[in-house]
Design a protein around this motif. Structure first.
Motif, PDB file in Angstrom:
ATOM      1  N   VAL A  69     -51.780  42.148  28.158  1.00  0.00           N
ATOM      2  CA  VAL A  69     -52.722  41.575  29.120  1.00  0.00           C
ATOM      3  C   VAL A  69     -53.897  42.524  29.337  1.00  0.00           C
ATOM      4  O   VAL A  69     -55.057  42.099  29.430  1.00  0.00           O
ATOM      5  N   GLU A  70     -53.616  43.818  29.394  1.00  0.00           N
ATOM      6  CA  GLU A  70     -54.679  44.798  29.592  1.00  0.00           C
ATOM      7  C   GLU A  70     -55.661  44.800  28.418  1.00  0.00           C
ATOM      8  O   GLU A  70     -56.883  44.863  28.610  1.00  0.00           O
ATOM      9  N   VAL A  71     -55.127  44.722  27.198  1.00  0.00           N
ATOM     10  CA  VAL A  71     -56.009  44.693  26.023  1.00  0.00           C
ATOM     11  C   VAL A  71     -56.789  43.382  25.977  1.00  0.00           C
ATOM     12  O   VAL A  71     -57.990  43.377  25.676  1.00  0.00           O
ATOM     13  N   TRP A  72     -56.132  42.257  26.278  1.00  0.00           N
ATOM     14  CA  TRP A  72     -56.843  40.974  26.310  1.00  0.00           C
ATOM     15  C   TRP A  72     -57.995  41.029  27.314  1.00  0.00           C
ATOM     16  O   TRP A  72     -59.096  40.527  27.025  1.00  0.00           O
ATOM     17  N   THR A  73     -57.762  41.639  28.462  1.00  0.00           N
ATOM     18  CA  THR A  73     -58.821  41.759  29.468  1.00  0.00           C
ATOM     19  C   THR A  73     -60.003  42.550  28.911  1.00  0.00           C
ATOM     20  O   THR A  73     -61.168  42.181  29.116  1.00  0.00           O
ATOM     21  N   ASN A  74     -59.711  43.624  28.188  1.00  0.00           N
ATOM     22  CA  ASN A  74     -60.786  44.389  27.547  1.00  0.00           C
ATOM     23  C   ASN A  74     -61.565  43.523  26.562  1.00  0.00           C
ATOM     24  O   ASN A  74     -62.807  43.541  26.533  1.00  0.00           O
ATOM     25  N   ILE A  75     -60.842  42.758  25.749  1.00  0.00           N
ATOM     26  CA  ILE A  75     -61.499  41.911  24.750  1.00  0.00           C
ATOM     27  C   ILE A  75     -62.327  40.827  25.435  1.00  0.00           C
ATOM     28  O   ILE A  75     -63.456  40.534  25.026  1.00  0.00           O
ATOM     29  N   ASN A  76     -61.781  40.232  26.471  1.00  0.00           N
ATOM     30  CA  ASN A  76     -62.497  39.188  27.198  1.00  0.00           C
ATOM     31  C   ASN A  76     -63.783  39.720  27.825  1.00  0.00           C
ATOM     32  O   ASN A  76     -64.765  38.980  27.978  1.00  0.00           O
ATOM     33  N   ASN A  77     -63.785  41.014  28.163  1.00  0.00           N
ATOM     34  CA  ASN A  77     -64.959  41.620  28.797  1.00  0.00           C
ATOM     35  C   ASN A  77     -65.959  42.203  27.799  1.00  0.00           C
ATOM     36  O   ASN A  77     -67.030  42.669  28.193  1.00  0.00           O
TER      37      ASN A  77
END
Length: 320
Positions: A113-121
């Motif tokens: 989830v943390e990596v997905w948040t980075n990618i989404n941002n």
């Protein structure tokens, strides 16, 4: 330059290219990676979005100009497998951070989830490349694009999650996830839904690679005796494995890999029973070795690293 690549060969080569230019700026990486793509895959493939970064994560999109795209996620940059095994973010699972009706009850690790948040941002701002966020770029593609979602190591793990994200948001696109050396992203419900949604997906793993054995219980336990006739997981390694197993058991968490998979027959670089475990782990996990195991010529691989060679062409590192 390779004239014809299979989808798997395309995916692993683009994944290996994602590691280039680690100390560089994104505009510098753009030039370096495009040159590498031309020298390995084909000149018609070029980066059309990114590379973009957030924290330690990197993503880029390449295209052949004929409606085919590849979303490429870079893997983990690590030196010690114990540091990866001891990653506490797997001891918590969370719901997918986006709406995906085809993935009911799916959960993934907190780290995912943390990596997905980075990618989404992430926002691409490289001159000559697409701009804006990754999702907005893909949503604005015309026609009915075919999108390969791929990556090596953490990149492969995240490719499974991004594929679920894209499947739920890109109504006009065909999504195909192909992963390499990927650790497990989520729970049995995630793996089951992934199998149902992506029938043509494939997970490639080197049978001697530690990383794709994470985070299933059987996979973790197997690390402690992985290299018969070769270097062994020592006390620090075994302690890291045992601590992680206990942490997952305490939290009553289960991780499951997607079903469709292809095992690649790696060979040991080292012989003997003591020392050099970290070196062997790193050698077996390299994206360059996956390129070789997938049948890409050594001359093509050495366009990315002129000094790399497979075990058969390297003097055995005797440690016994």
């Amino acid at each position: 330059m390779a004239s014809t690549f299979s989808t798997a060969q395309l995916g692993i080569t683009l994944s290996a290219i994602s590691y280039l230019g680690q100390p560089n700026t994104n505009p510098e990486r753009f030039t370096l990676m495009n040159t590498a793509i031309t020298n390995t895959v084909a000149s018609n493939w070029q980066i059309v979005w990114g590379p973009a970064t957030q924290g330690e994560d990197l993503v880029y999109v390449a295209s052949n100009g004929a409606g085919q795209y590849a979303v490429v996620v870079r893997g983990t940059l690590f030196d010690r497998i114990e540091d990866v095994i001891q990653d506490k973010s797997v001891s918590t699972q969370e719901a997918l951070p986006f709406t995906a009706s085809s993935f009911p009850n799916a959960q993934v690790s907190k780290g995912v989830v943390e990596v997905w948040t980075n990618i989404n941002n992430m926002v691409s701002s490289v001159p000559g490349s697409g701009t804006g966020s990754l999702l907005s770029f893909l949503q604005n593609l015309s026609g009915s694009p075919s999108i390969l979602v791929t990556g090596h190591s953490l990149g492969g793990q995240m490719a499974t999650v991004l594929a679920a994200w894209f499947q739920s948001t890109l109504s006009n696109a065909s999504i195909l996830p192909i992963t390499f050396a990927a650790p497990t992203a989520g729970n049995p419900a995630f793996a089951s839904a992934f199998d149902s949604v992506f029938g043509s997906a494939m997970r490639y793993y080197n049978a001697l690679d530690v990383v794709p054995r994470l985070w299933t219980m059987d996979g973790l336990e197997s690390i402690k005796s992985l290299y018969p006739g070769g270097p062994q997981c020592g006390l620090i390694c075994k302690t890291a494995v045992d601590d992680t197993v206990k942490s997952l058991q305490k939290a009553d968490l289960t991780y499951t890999q997607p079903t469709a998979s292809t095992s690649l027959p790696g060979q040991l670089y080292s012989t003997g029973w003591a020392g050099a475990f970290e070196s062997e782990v790193n050698d077996q996990h390299r994206a360059l070795y996956y390129m070789f195991l997938l049948g890409i010529p050594l001359a093509t691989i050495q366009q990315l690293n002129a000094t790399w060679a497979p075990p058969s062409q390297v003097a055995s590192r005797s440690v016994g």
